[in-house]
Design an enzyme around this catalytic site. Structure first.
Site, PDB file in Angstrom:
ATOM      1  N   TYR A  89      34.926  56.755   1.630  1.00  9.01           N
ATOM      2  CA  TYR A  89      36.028  56.307   0.773  1.00  9.01           C
ATOM      3  C   TYR A  89      35.531  55.299  -0.255  1.00  9.01           C
ATOM      4  CZ  TYR A  89      36.554  51.720   3.094  1.00  9.01           C
ATOM      5  OH  TYR A  89      36.351  50.440   3.563  1.00  9.01           O
ATOM      6  N   CYS A  90      36.246  55.252  -1.360  1.00  8.01           N
ATOM      7  CA  CYS A  90      36.058  54.213  -2.378  1.00  8.01           C
ATOM      8  C   CYS A  90      37.452  53.841  -2.856  1.00  8.01           C
ATOM      9  CB  CYS A  90      35.151  54.684  -3.507  1.00  8.01           C
ATOM     10  SG  CYS A  90      35.805  56.083  -4.443  1.00  8.01           S
ATOM     11  N   ASN A  91      37.542  53.149  -3.973  1.00  6.64           N
ATOM     12  CA  ASN A  91      38.858  52.679  -4.396  1.00  6.64           C
ATOM     13  C   ASN A  91      39.743  53.794  -4.937  1.00  6.64           C
ATOM     14  OD1 ASN A  91      40.651  50.355  -4.787  1.00  6.64           O
ATOM     15  ND2 ASN A  91      40.508  50.878  -6.956  1.00  6.64           N
ATOM     16  N   LEU A 137      40.913  54.260  -0.870  1.00  9.70           N
ATOM     17  CA  LEU A 137      41.305  52.908  -0.477  1.00  9.70           C
ATOM     18  C   LEU A 137      42.595  52.472  -1.168  1.00  9.70           C
ATOM     19  CD1 LEU A 137      40.645  50.350   1.131  1.00  9.70           C
ATOM     20  CD2 LEU A 137      39.267  49.576  -0.817  1.00  9.70           C
TER      21      LEU A 137
END
Length: 255
Positions: free
Chosen positions: A213-215, A240
């Site tokens: 995951y990332c933003n 995220l």
């Protein structure tokens, strides 16, 4: 005093010269297991300097068609007998083999078959295609290389349930930068930044599901693609920003 200074100067110059000689004499290949290995940087230099060796891509022919290292020939493990004639006639010629990273055994399998066929100068490039690509070194890209893939995504609710009930079956990876991770991440996540993801992927077990995951999805999409090239069988993506919008917590850590 001048004589002493000259003596010291001569000694320093001699020491520098000795270091240069020793550096030049250092082997290109490291001893590791049953085959010697070569680093990304040394292999890059070998290609740039047009040194005489045969570079073998041991991945599947489909993977080779999507993209491969410049100058590589395709000899997949399961098609060795079909393509063995592509290897040099000189059984002592240098052959460098690669596949999909440290957890990919195809290059060693092809090397073992080449050794059985009488070849004696076999070297493995263990980082493989994913790390080479990640470093921005030259590749030959086919028509399918830039094709967009569909990722398997977990919603915030699904991810929360997995972390509560099945966390031992998954590894949650935050692929943002270290300072972003420290400012707030999902509890239980480990941090492997996207730009060095392939190089550091050896810590991820292939027997577990890997959730990246990332933003907002861009960097985790990149990590997802790298996991595919590294032949991880169970890969998922989460976002995220969506996790936060759902009201679920993040935790901070020290840099």
């Amino acid at each position: 005093m001048k004589s002493f200074t000259r003596l010291i100067g001569t000694s320093v110059l001699s020491l520098v010269a000795l270091c240069l000689v020793l550096t030049a004499a250092m082997p290109l290949f490291a001893a590791e297991g049953e085959f010697k290995t070569v680093s990304s940087e040394v292999l890059r230099d070998m290609l740039e300097e047009k040194r005489a060796f045969t570079l073998v891509d041991a991945r599947t022919s489909d993977e080779y068609q999507v993209a491969h290292l410049v100058g590589a020939i395709s000899i997949p493990d399961k098609e060795f007998d079909k393509h063995v004639a592509l290897l040099p006639k000189d059984k002592g010629a240098l052959i460098v083999l690669y596949c999909n990273g440290v957890k990919c055994g195809k290059s060693k399998k092809v090397a073992a078959k080449a050794r059985e066929a009488g070849y004696t100068n076999l070297v493995i490039y263990p980082d493989g295609f994913p790390v080479w690509e990640e470093k921005g070194y030259p590749i030959v890209a086919g028509a399918e290389y830039a094709r967009k893939i569909e990722t398997t995504k977990f919603s915030p609710a699904q991810l929360k349930q997995i972390l509560a009930e099945k966390k031992d079956a998954y590894v949650l990876v935050d692929v943002r930068d270290e300072f972003e991770f420290a400012e707030g991440h999902i509890q239980g996540a480990i941090n492997i930044p996207a730009e060095t993801f392939a190089a550091k992927s050896g810590v991820l077990p292939k027997e577990k599901g890997i959730i990246v995951y990332c933003n907002s999805g861009g960097r985790s999409y990149s990590a997802y693609r790298k996991l595919m090239k590294l032949a991880y069988p169970s890969i998922f993506q989460a976002i995220l920003a969506e996790w936060k919008e759902a009201g679920f917590p993040v935790v901070k850590s020290q840099l």
